[in-house]
Scaffold this active site. Structure first.
Site, short mmCIF file in Angstrom:
data_model
loop_
_atom_site.label_atom_id
_atom_site.label_comp_id
_atom_site.label_asym_id
_atom_site.label_seq_id
_atom_site.Cartn_x
_atom_site.Cartn_y
_atom_site.Cartn_z
N ASP A 1 -1.03 -6.15 -0.25
CA ASP A 1 -1.45 -5.57 1.04
C ASP A 1 -2.97 -5.39 1.10
OD1 ASP A 1 0.74 -5.22 2.67
OD2 ASP A 1 1.24 -3.24 1.90
N GLU B 1 9.50 -4.52 10.38
CA GLU B 1 9.89 -3.21 9.83
C GLU B 1 10.39 -2.25 10.89
OE1 GLU B 1 8.26 0.52 7.11
OE2 GLU B 1 7.03 -1.28 7.32
N ASP C 1 0.83 -1.20 0.00
CA ASP C 1 0.00 0.00 0.00
C ASP C 1 0.86 1.26 0.00
OD1 ASP C 1 0.89 -0.14 2.61
OD2 ASP C 1 -1.09 -0.13 3.53
N LYS D 1 -1.18 -9.55 2.65
CA LYS D 1 -0.44 -9.13 3.84
C LYS D 1 -1.30 -8.17 4.64
CE LYS D 1 3.08 -6.10 3.76
NZ LYS D 1 2.65 -5.07 4.75
N GLU E 1 -1.25 -5.78 8.55
CA GLU E 1 -0.43 -5.25 9.62
C GLU E 1 -1.04 -5.55 10.98
OE1 GLU E 1 1.18 -1.35 7.09
OE2 GLU E 1 0.24 -1.07 9.04
#
Length: 276
Positions: A88, A187, A49, A118, A120
């Site tokens: 994402d 990250e 994204d 994916k 988060e």
């Protein structure tokens, strides 16, 4: 009788099996041309994204929509034959409930042809990861600095540099691993944190500002090619294409204005008349 394609795509289970083995090479891509260039060299292409900032000039990833992800995801899939394409799930499309996440993920996979999604988040998203995996959707996790949470984090600074936050991020990694993620992006965290997560979890970790001990690495393609003026500390520029592109455009503009382009070699002559 089925006909087997010459090139077979890498799958999420194959990436999971790379734990502790050959490092996983990953980059982002958002359109077919760059994806085609990457395909021979990388294992995973992430349609991140981050395209909101790189391709659309947005300040953060927050405004990115599912429709945007699908358009770019389709293009990347069309441009590739080998790499695992992971897309994402954008902010606001999966957090409310596992069922919402399932419907979004199904739509993304069906409409792009990608092989995984994916999302988060750590402990708070573990139930959702398990729900998706149990229903046949390969999920890549993402812990540490989570850009979709920028409005609550307040900045893009590195995470896990104090003991309390480090413990929290390690717990996030464990939770996502136990929930069934096939890989976890780590990250912008303190190096010992990324190293410990890598040592403790079963799926491979893919670092971006993490640790050389991670099972693989990922960067934003435009960052490592030198197309952006400002990049994070963790980026190594493998080229400086930004200045080269600007120089080429400047030379083109000069030649157009001077009427030296196009030259005779760039134009078409009329056909010779046919003999009577």
């Amino acid at each position: 009788m089925s006909i087997q394609a010459d090139a077979r795509r890498i799958t999420a289970p194959e990436i999971r099996a790379r734990k502790g083995g050959d490092p996983i090479v990953s980059l982002t891509s958002y359109h077919a041309h760059t994806a085609q260039l990457l395909d021979r060299h990388v294992d995973v292409i992430l349609v991140g994204d981050s395209l909101g900032m790189v391709m659309h000039g947005l300040e953060t990833t927050v405004p990115v929509t599912v429709e945007m992800m699908i358009v770019h995801g389709r293009a990347v899939v069309r441009g590739t034959k080998r790499a695992l394409i992971t897309v994402d799930l954008p902010f606001g499309s999966y957090e409310a409930s596992p069922v919402e996440a399932f419907h979004t993920a199904v739509r993304v996979l069906k409409e792009t042809g990608a092989g995984a999604v994916k999302l988060e988040g750590g402990v708070r998203m573990a139930e959702t990861v398990r729900f998706l995996v149990d229903r046949g959707i390969p999920v890549m996790g993402h812990v540490g600095l989570t850009p979709q949470a920028i409005n609550t984090l307040g900045s893009f600074k590195a995470r896990g540099r104090d003991e309390a936050e480090a413990r929290m991020i390690i717990e996030d990694g464990r939770a996502i691993a136990e929930a069934g993620a096939f890989a976890i992006v780590v990250e912008a965290v303190a190096e010992p944190v990324a190293r410990q997560i890598t040592q403790e979890v079963a799926p491979p970790t893919i670092g971006i500002g993490g640790s050389p001990a991670c099972d693989g690495q990922i960067l934003v393609l435009e960052d490592m090619l030198g197309l952006g003026a400002r990049v994070p500390k963790f980026v190594k520029k493998y080229a400086e294409l930004g200045p080269a592109i600007e120089e080429a455009v400047g030379r083109y503009a000069e030649e157009v204005r001077a009427r030296t382009f196009p030259g005779p070699e760039h134009t078409y002559a009329p056909k010779a008349p046919k003999a009577p």
